[in-house]
Design a protein around this motif. Structure first.
Motif, PDB file in Angstrom:
ATOM      1  N   ARG A  45       0.691  -1.327  -0.003  1.00  0.00           N
ATOM      2  CA  ARG A  45      -0.410   0.222  -0.015  1.00  0.00           C
ATOM      3  C   ARG A  45       1.099   1.060   0.409  1.00  0.00           C
ATOM      4  O   ARG A  45       0.901   2.052  -0.431  1.00  0.00           O
ATOM      5  N   GLU A  46       2.536   1.098   0.819  1.00  0.00           N
ATOM      6  CA  GLU A  46       2.845   2.336   0.526  1.00  0.00           C
ATOM      7  C   GLU A  46       4.445   1.511   0.185  1.00  0.00           C
ATOM      8  O   GLU A  46       4.598   0.793   1.017  1.00  0.00           O
ATOM      9  N   ARG A 293       7.011  -5.030  16.908  1.00  0.00           N
ATOM     10  CA  ARG A 293       6.942  -5.289  15.510  1.00  0.00           C
ATOM     11  C   ARG A 293       7.299  -7.011  15.547  1.00  0.00           C
ATOM     12  O   ARG A 293       8.561  -7.184  15.716  1.00  0.00           O
ATOM     13  N   TYR A 453      -0.289 -10.451  14.362  1.00  0.00           N
ATOM     14  CA  TYR A 453      -0.810  -9.011  14.723  1.00  0.00           C
ATOM     15  C   TYR A 453       0.719  -7.824  14.702  1.00  0.00           C
ATOM     16  O   TYR A 453      -0.095  -7.066  14.651  1.00  0.00           O
ATOM     17  N   TYR A 454       1.447  -7.889  15.256  1.00  0.00           N
ATOM     18  CA  TYR A 454       2.868  -6.741  14.953  1.00  0.00           C
ATOM     19  C   TYR A 454       3.411  -7.102  13.293  1.00  0.00           C
ATOM     20  O   TYR A 454       4.268  -6.119  14.099  1.00  0.00           O
ATOM     21  N   ARG A 458      -2.454  -6.540   6.653  1.00  0.00           N
ATOM     22  CA  ARG A 458      -3.964  -7.386   6.563  1.00  0.00           C
ATOM     23  C   ARG A 458      -4.530  -6.936   4.720  1.00  0.00           C
ATOM     24  O   ARG A 458      -3.306  -6.631   3.805  1.00  0.00           O
ATOM     25  N   SER A 542       2.911  -4.672   7.065  1.00  0.00           N
ATOM     26  CA  SER A 542       2.812  -2.828   7.550  1.00  0.00           C
ATOM     27  C   SER A 542       4.096  -2.866   8.473  1.00  0.00           C
ATOM     28  O   SER A 542       4.413  -3.041   9.405  1.00  0.00           O
ATOM     29  N   ASP A 544       6.702  -0.976   9.209  1.00  0.00           N
ATOM     30  CA  ASP A 544       6.723   0.497   9.669  1.00  0.00           C
ATOM     31  C   ASP A 544       8.229   0.048  11.093  1.00  0.00           C
ATOM     32  O   ASP A 544       7.856  -0.871  11.679  1.00  0.00           O
TER      33      ASP A 544
ATOM     34  N   ALA B  12      -3.553   3.070  10.841  1.00  0.00           N
ATOM     35  CA  ALA B  12      -4.106   2.421   9.897  1.00  0.00           C
ATOM     36  C   ALA B  12      -4.906   1.184  10.940  1.00  0.00           C
ATOM     37  O   ALA B  12      -4.253   0.262  12.278  1.00  0.00           O
ATOM     38  N   LYS B  13      -6.208   0.782  10.545  1.00  0.00           N
ATOM     39  CA  LYS B  13      -6.586  -0.549  11.684  1.00  0.00           C
ATOM     40  C   LYS B  13      -6.105  -1.456  11.307  1.00  0.00           C
ATOM     41  O   LYS B  13      -5.350  -1.575  10.977  1.00  0.00           O
ATOM     42  N   ASP B  14      -5.871  -2.030  12.914  1.00  0.00           N
ATOM     43  CA  ASP B  14      -4.909  -2.910  13.401  1.00  0.00           C
ATOM     44  C   ASP B  14      -3.450  -2.260  13.633  1.00  0.00           C
ATOM     45  O   ASP B  14      -2.110  -3.328  13.885  1.00  0.00           O
ATOM     46  N   ALA B  15      -3.088  -1.811  13.340  1.00  0.00           N
ATOM     47  CA  ALA B  15      -1.798  -0.888  13.677  1.00  0.00           C
ATOM     48  C   ALA B  15      -1.575  -1.403  15.088  1.00  0.00           C
ATOM     49  O   ALA B  15      -2.275  -0.835  15.926  1.00  0.00           O
ATOM     50  N   PRO B  16      -0.270  -1.471  15.185  1.00  0.00           N
ATOM     51  CA  PRO B  16      -0.064  -2.146  17.311  1.00  0.00           C
ATOM     52  C   PRO B  16       0.138  -0.437  17.455  1.00  0.00           C
ATOM     53  O   PRO B  16       1.466  -0.185  17.006  1.00  0.00           O
ATOM     54  N   LEU B  17      -0.439  -0.235  18.489  1.00  0.00           N
ATOM     55  CA  LEU B  17      -1.244   1.456  18.533  1.00  0.00           C
ATOM     56  C   LEU B  17       0.266   1.531  20.209  1.00  0.00           C
ATOM     57  O   LEU B  17       0.114   0.831  20.665  1.00  0.00           O
ATOM     58  N   LYS B  18       1.069   2.329  20.549  1.00  0.00           N
ATOM     59  CA  LYS B  18       1.551   2.066  21.846  1.00  0.00           C
ATOM     60  C   LYS B  18       2.112   3.589  21.509  1.00  0.00           C
ATOM     61  O   LYS B  18       1.497   4.598  21.727  1.00  0.00           O
ATOM     62  N   VAL B  30       3.270   4.228  12.995  1.00  0.00           N
ATOM     63  CA  VAL B  30       3.101   3.203  12.616  1.00  0.00           C
ATOM     64  C   VAL B  30       2.620   3.355  11.098  1.00  0.00           C
ATOM     65  O   VAL B  30       2.329   4.774  10.267  1.00  0.00           O
ATOM     66  N   SER B  31       1.538   3.013  10.340  1.00  0.00           N
ATOM     67  CA  SER B  31       1.361   3.526   8.844  1.00  0.00           C
ATOM     68  C   SER B  31      -0.074   4.149   9.128  1.00  0.00           C
ATOM     69  O   SER B  31      -0.477   4.038  10.021  1.00  0.00           O
ATOM     70  N   TYR B  32      -0.195   5.089   7.768  1.00  0.00           N
ATOM     71  CA  TYR B  32      -1.704   6.281   8.083  1.00  0.00           C
ATOM     72  C   TYR B  32      -2.572   5.539   6.984  1.00  0.00           C
ATOM     73  O   TYR B  32      -1.791   4.527   5.640  1.00  0.00           O
TER      74      TYR B  32
END
Lengths: 546, 258
Positions: A45-46, A293, A453-454, A458, A542, A544, B12-18, B30-32
């Motif tokens: 996506r990116e 991650r 998940y980490y 998606r 993703s 990151d 982004a949905k499901d992005a692992p947030l801290k 995270v991704s946006y």
């Protein structure tokens, strides 16, 4: 749509190629080639979202491409203290000195995700269009069998393959030149190899790298500190090793590469990585930290003799897709960039001469460059490890003394999946099963679903499966008996499960949405009936900061 | 019809947030992506344009990275984009965001301004409503359908319990769009290519006087909700169990009072 050059894959190789083309256009050397007619396709996506590496970057190629890189590029740290350790299950024996090939003085610890994102911005600033969320689905050939374009992925198909109301069919991009920079085990590269019957002198062999990024509570592992490990938990008869790289802000990149050439079908690279973290040395480092991650990706290890012809009329293959990775240093980013640059120079020369068969000179350019020299010096490195760590190390020493030769000029290799043994041929079956057991506490160790998940993975759920299994009867029958369904073990994202149906028969259950695009299944399945094709563009991990 | 669509870039949905160490915001590593309800607002605007003609402008308020949602919108068929850009603009509250949008479009006439019903991150559902108030034009929320009529539009609103409300309203107006009312389109290769040559104007938030100083909402603390579910297995005879259940319910203040 028409193009002069279409590049599949916006990784270090593809983007370096696009950037070098732009430089040649700017300096007036590229004749009629215009930036508007260079297209880059990227399935993520990116730009950068599917990039996964350790990574320690040898800056040689980047410095050639962008001499001011040191001031601009998102480099995390210069390599500082280095260590190499031989692990047993309870001890870590530091090497008294760093073996020369593992020396990283002058190199940089980087996040490949961020480095590639930065390269992508450079390319877009040049006016080249990078089509994100667009996968190359098929290679197109003209009547004479010559490559002349790419068909992109269909979007908006449901799980049975029927068009949904927002269906958008893939487009045909007709291009004078197609450059494949898909990363290891590219799906179009495989189509090309199949169609033109191409292979290297040796088959390509791979390792699977499983990685986590951690936040540590303090600066116990300083940015730029680089540790490599050998030995445990990789079985002694198997190639593999671990890494720990210190990043700024008390972050740590750690991972384990497991050779995809093991004999025991229950080998599970994800579990081996989890076990790796329970080693006292790692446990101490990770104590009080937090996992941020996760990711996994294969690495081509075959080296010089596994490099197939990477150029032909109308096409070039670069980066990991072309096998350009130094198996001794486990480094490929610099070779990917170099191959992209040389591809660009070859393209410009052959377009200026109006003769696309000139592209074939690319293979020779690579061989004669410093990249070729670097690869040739370690041409027999990985083959030496076919019988495990100790013969491999002894052999590596011998090669260093003989300029890469060893005892003879050419060492053969065998494709990794052919080395897998049937259950009834395994001598230490129980021991093998035990190796699979690592207790996951969700603090230090994680199961595959937690980890997925980490990875930020998606996919559009309602789409056809992108893992094509040619004959699922083999899964339910022969494979259950012969190998115990190794797909359940080698996949680091729990895409493959064997579920028992009402008749009590084990059936393959696919969870394609979990797929982190590592390509292990395409490589390691013993019957070679799994084909990985790109899912709807935009899907996937993703990564990151990875 | 001239349409303006407000887009917000969210994690982004499901992005692992801290959370950051101060507990005041997330770690922005995270991704946006575009907030999903806003994606439906854009789709609706594009469909209105295709059916009735006109022009679609998209606007976002956010840091540099937020330009991504504008480029995607242009690739899908929007005609122009406006980026109110500034470091820290992701910290603006609904009021300040609506104010930023108002200041970015002085003198421009739009028949309809569409927003998503609420954002995927903070979910306040306020920007559209406040925007209408600031501009002195009518608004309607939770819109399922839009149909132009002379002098205005006829809209379908979703109410509670499966009920709908149909109303006619004059334009210009602000409508907040319910998710799922249409099927989102994909950007085509041509669309992505053409997007590069479409106008994307940048407005510096700071020179427009936009900053967190305008915020009327203060984030005291962000935290991850702790696990609250508690399970108790009640065993014994039916009579004893019933008595235990009754006492648990009473203790929680549930059930018959006096």
């Amino acid at each position: 749509m028409e193009a002069d050059v279409v590049i599949v894959g916006a990784g270090p190789a593809g983007l370096a190629c696009a950037l070098r083309l732009c430089q040649l256009i700017d300096s007036g050397q590229a004749g009629a080639l215009s930036k508007d007619n260079i297209l880059v396709l990227e399935k993520a996506r990116e730009v950068g979202a599917h990039m996964l590496s350790g990574a320690v970057l040898d800056p040689r190629a980047l410095a050639e491409l962008l001499p001011d890189f040191a001031a601009e590029a998102p480099l995390q740290a210069t390599v500082g203290r280095e260590g190499v350790f031989l692990l047993s299950s309870h001890f870590a024996l530091p090497f008294p000195f760093i073996p020369p090939p593992l020396k990283n003085h002058g190199n940089f610890v980087v996040s490949l995700n961020q480095l590639v994102r930065w390269l992508g911005e450079k390319v877009e600033a040049q006016g080249v269009t990078v089509f994100t969320s667009v996968a190359g689905r098929d290679l197109l050939f003209d009547e004479s069998g010559r490559v002349n374009g790419i068909r992109t992925d269909d979007k908006g198909l449901d799980r049975t393959g029927q068009p949904k109301s927002n269906f958008e069919p893939g487009s045909d991009i007709r291009s004078k030149i197609v450059i494949l920079a898909e990363g290891p085990r590219g799906s179009l590269t495989r189509q090309l190899h199949g169609k033109l019957a191409l292979q290297g002198r040796n088959p390509q062999v791979f390792g699977l790298g499983v990685k986590e990024l951690w936040q540590l509570p303090d600066n116990r592992f300083p940015a730029g500190q680089v540790f490599h490990t050998m030995g445990w938990p990789i079985p002694p008869d198997l190639y593999g090793g671990g890494w720990l790289y210190g990043l700024p802000q008390n972050r740590l990149s750690l991972g384990l590469v497991t050779g995809l050439e093991y004999t025991d079908p229950s080998t599970d690279p994800h579990t081996l990585f989890q076990a790796f973290k329970t080693h006292p040395m790692l446990r101490r480092i990770l104590q009080g930290g937090e996992m941020l991650r996760y990711g996994a990706k294969v690495v081509p290890l075959g080296g010089w003799y596994a490099i197939p012809p990477n150029a032909g009329a109308g096409w070039l293959v670069i980066g990991d897709s072309g096998g350009y990775l130094n198996p001794q240093r486990l480094k490929g980013i610099h070779l990917a960039i170099k191959s992209g640059m040389l591809a660009a120079e070859t393209v410009v020369q052959s377009m200026n001469r109006g003769d696309l068969t000139q592209l074939e000179s690319f293979d020779q350019r690579m061989r004669e460059s410093w990249a070729g020299e670097e690869l040739r010096r370690v041409r027999n490195f990985h083959q030496g490890f076919e019988h495990g760590l100790w013969p491999g190390l002894a052999h590596a020493g011998l090669q260093t003394m003989t300029g890469g030769r060893g005892l003879r000029e050419f060492y053969p290799a065998t494709a990794g999946h052919t080395r897998m043994q049937r259950l009834d041929q395994l001598p230490n079956r129980n021991e093998a099963l035990e190796r699979r057991e690592v207790i996951t506490d969700r603090v230090l160790t994680f199961n595959k679903l937690d980890d997925v998940y980490y990875s930020g993975t998606r996919h559009e759920e309602d789409q056809p499966p992108h893992l094509l299994v040619a004959d699922t009867d083999i899964c339910s029958g022969r494979c259950v008996r012969e190998y115990g369904n190794p797909c359940q073990h080698f996949c680091p994202a729990q895409v493959y499960e064997m579920a028992v149906d009402e008749q009590g028969i084990k059936r393959l259950k696919l969870n394609p949405s979990n797929c982190v695009h590592c390509k292990t299944c395409d490589i390691m399945d013993p019957y070679q009936i799994i084909t990985w094709v790109p899912p709807e563009g935009g899907g996937g991990p993703s990564y990151d900061g990875m | 019809m001239k349409l303006l669509v407000c887009l917000k870039q969210v994690p982004a949905k499901d992005a692992p947030l801290k959370l950051n160490s101060a507990g005041s915001w997330i770690v922005e590593d995270v991704s946006y992506e575009v907030s999903e309800p806003d994606a439906y607002a854009l789709e609706e605007a594009l469909r209105q344009k295709e059916a009735h003609g006109g022009e679609v402008t998209v606007i976002t308020v956010g840091p540099q990275r937020a330009a991504q949602v504008l480029r995607e919108a242009l690739a899908k068929g929007a005609d122009k984009a406006i980026h109110v850009e500034g470091d820290g603009t992701q910290l603006l509250d609904s009021f300040a965001t609506a104010e930023a949008i108002t200041r970015a479009i002085p003198g421009q006439h739009f028949d309809l301004i569409l927003t998503g019903l609420q954002s995927d991150d903070s979910g306040a559902a306020q920007v559209g409503v406040i925007l209408a108030e600031l501009m002195g034009i009518p608004h309607a929320t939770i819109i399922m359908q839009i149909e132009p009529v002379p002098g205005g539009v006829r809209v379908k609103r979703e109410l509670e319990g499966g009920a709908f409300q149909y109303l006619e309203m004059p334009t210009p107006a602000v409508l907040t769009i319910q998710s799922g009312i249409n099927k989102l389109r994909y950007a085509t290769l041509m669309g992505i290519k053409q997007a590069k040559s479409k106008p994307l104007s940048k407005i510096n938030a700071e020179t427009d006087g936009i900053s967190v100083e305008l915020n009327r909402l203060v984030i005291e603390r962000l935290y991850v909700p702790g696990a609250q579910k508690k399970t108790e297995r009640i065993t014994g005879t039916a009579k004893d169990a019933a008595a235990r259940i009754a006492s648990v319910l009473k203790a929680q203040g549930i059930g018959a009072g006096e």
